[in-house]
Motif scaffolding. Structure first.
Motif, PDB file in Angstrom:
ATOM      1  N   GLN A 156     -14.578  -2.973 -56.948  1.00  0.00           N
ATOM      2  CA  GLN A 156     -13.747  -1.786 -57.175  1.00  0.00           C
ATOM      3  C   GLN A 156     -14.595  -0.561 -57.458  1.00  0.00           C
ATOM      4  O   GLN A 156     -14.360   0.504 -56.905  1.00  0.00           O
ATOM      5  N   ASN A 157     -15.572  -0.712 -58.338  1.00  0.00           N
ATOM      6  CA  ASN A 157     -16.462   0.415 -58.609  1.00  0.00           C
ATOM      7  C   ASN A 157     -17.749  -0.053 -59.276  1.00  0.00           C
ATOM      8  O   ASN A 157     -17.828  -1.148 -59.816  1.00  0.00           O
ATOM      9  N   LEU A 158     -18.723   0.819 -59.199  1.00  0.00           N
ATOM     10  CA  LEU A 158     -20.038   0.591 -59.786  1.00  0.00           C
ATOM     11  C   LEU A 158     -20.391   1.845 -60.574  1.00  0.00           C
ATOM     12  O   LEU A 158     -20.406   2.945 -60.017  1.00  0.00           O
ATOM     13  N   THR A 159     -20.632   1.696 -61.866  1.00  0.00           N
ATOM     14  CA  THR A 159     -20.958   2.839 -62.710  1.00  0.00           C
ATOM     15  C   THR A 159     -22.376   2.680 -63.246  1.00  0.00           C
ATOM     16  O   THR A 159     -22.740   1.616 -63.749  1.00  0.00           O
ATOM     17  N   MET A 160     -23.173   3.743 -63.105  1.00  0.00           N
ATOM     18  CA  MET A 160     -24.542   3.744 -63.613  1.00  0.00           C
ATOM     19  C   MET A 160     -24.690   4.840 -64.654  1.00  0.00           C
ATOM     20  O   MET A 160     -24.185   5.952 -64.467  1.00  0.00           O
ATOM     21  N   TYR A 161     -25.405   4.523 -65.724  1.00  0.00           N
ATOM     22  CA  TYR A 161     -25.726   5.495 -66.763  1.00  0.00           C
ATOM     23  C   TYR A 161     -27.238   5.557 -66.890  1.00  0.00           C
ATOM     24  O   TYR A 161     -27.905   4.515 -66.922  1.00  0.00           O
ATOM     25  N   GLY A 162     -27.790   6.763 -66.992  1.00  0.00           N
ATOM     26  CA  GLY A 162     -29.230   6.855 -67.101  1.00  0.00           C
ATOM     27  C   GLY A 162     -29.700   8.128 -67.769  1.00  0.00           C
ATOM     28  O   GLY A 162     -28.916   9.014 -68.111  1.00  0.00           O
ATOM     29  N   SER A 163     -31.019   8.192 -67.943  1.00  0.00           N
ATOM     30  CA  SER A 163     -31.683   9.387 -68.452  1.00  0.00           C
ATOM     31  C   SER A 163     -32.720   9.788 -67.417  1.00  0.00           C
ATOM     32  O   SER A 163     -32.732   9.266 -66.308  1.00  0.00           O
ATOM     33  N   SER A 164     -33.618  10.696 -67.791  1.00  0.00           N
ATOM     34  CA  SER A 164     -34.649  11.109 -66.838  1.00  0.00           C
ATOM     35  C   SER A 164     -35.712  10.034 -66.648  1.00  0.00           C
ATOM     36  O   SER A 164     -36.508  10.098 -65.720  1.00  0.00           O
ATOM     37  N   LYS A 165     -35.717   9.007 -67.521  1.00  0.00           N
ATOM     38  CA  LYS A 165     -36.746   7.965 -67.441  1.00  0.00           C
ATOM     39  C   LYS A 165     -36.192   6.566 -67.193  1.00  0.00           C
ATOM     40  O   LYS A 165     -36.894   5.711 -66.665  1.00  0.00           O
ATOM     41  N   ASP A 166     -34.951   6.330 -67.602  1.00  0.00           N
ATOM     42  CA  ASP A 166     -34.451   4.952 -67.571  1.00  0.00           C
ATOM     43  C   ASP A 166     -33.024   4.854 -67.044  1.00  0.00           C
ATOM     44  O   ASP A 166     -32.219   5.773 -67.229  1.00  0.00           O
TER      45      ASP A 166
END
Length: 197
Positions: A156-166
């Motif tokens: 249904q969906n794929l959610t990604m969370y990140g920062s400038s490094k990880d």
């Protein structure tokens, strides 16, 4: 049969009428690009939570993962079982059994799109997914929903969370209601770069 599937995959994309939430471009959003540029080799611990629609229990597994840009990754699950999954750009193996990545067509296709995205080219990813992208201070969030029926039948969906490094978290919601939450923490200990099957 393979050519027929490829033709169907392309036709479904052309016939899809969903609009992109993020404009079709080869350019990456600023913070996602910074993340991809900074990502060379990284080791991280992970916690994976799997939620099944027919169960009130949450299934937890832990371990560590080593990612090497343009080479592949190795995934060591320590709890509840001691499994090792390794994927190069062309092959994968589970506990030493070597197979071609094309044997996993869905995984291979999505992995290829993400590999390209991490190298600065979002065109394939945006062809297959509608993307809702946002930035806040030093963090970014990307929610991808399938444009193509062949993918929508599975995820249904794929959610990604990140920062400038990880990359800090991924949430995958499947068509059958299963939810997989992956939380990553960059490891202070660096694991071996060698990724082989």
């Amino acid at each position: 049969m393979k050519n027929k599937n490829k033709v169907i995959f392309v036709l479904l994309g052309i016939l899809s009428t969903n609009a992109f939430a993020y404009p079709m471009t080869d350019e990456m959003p600023e913070k996602l690009k910074t993340f991809a540029d900074n990502l060379t080799s990284v080791s991280a611990t992970f916690k994976q939570t799997k939620i099944l629609p027919e169960s009130t229990k949450r299934f937890i597994s832990t371990g560590y993962v080593k990612f090497v840009k343009n080479v592949g990754f190795t995934w060591h699950q320590q709890k509840p079982s001691d499994d090792v999954f390794t994927s190069t750009l062309t092959n994968y193996c589970v506990n030493g059994e070597n197979k071609e990545l094309r044997d996993l067509p869905y995984f291979y296709r999505v992995k290829s799109m993400i590999d390209k995205m991490l190298n600065g080219d979002m065109s394939d990813f945006l062809f297959a997914f509608n993307v809702d992208y946002s930035e806040h201070k030093n963090t970014w969030t990307m929610v991808a929903t399938p444009r193509l029926t062949v993918m929508a039948d599975m995820i249904q969906n794929l959610t990604m969370y990140g920062s400038s490094k990880d990359l800090t978290k991924m949430i995958m919601t499947y068509y059958d209601g299963t939810i997989v939450i992956l939380e990553f923490n960059r490891s202070k200990k660096d694991f071996d770069d060698e990724i082989v099957c």
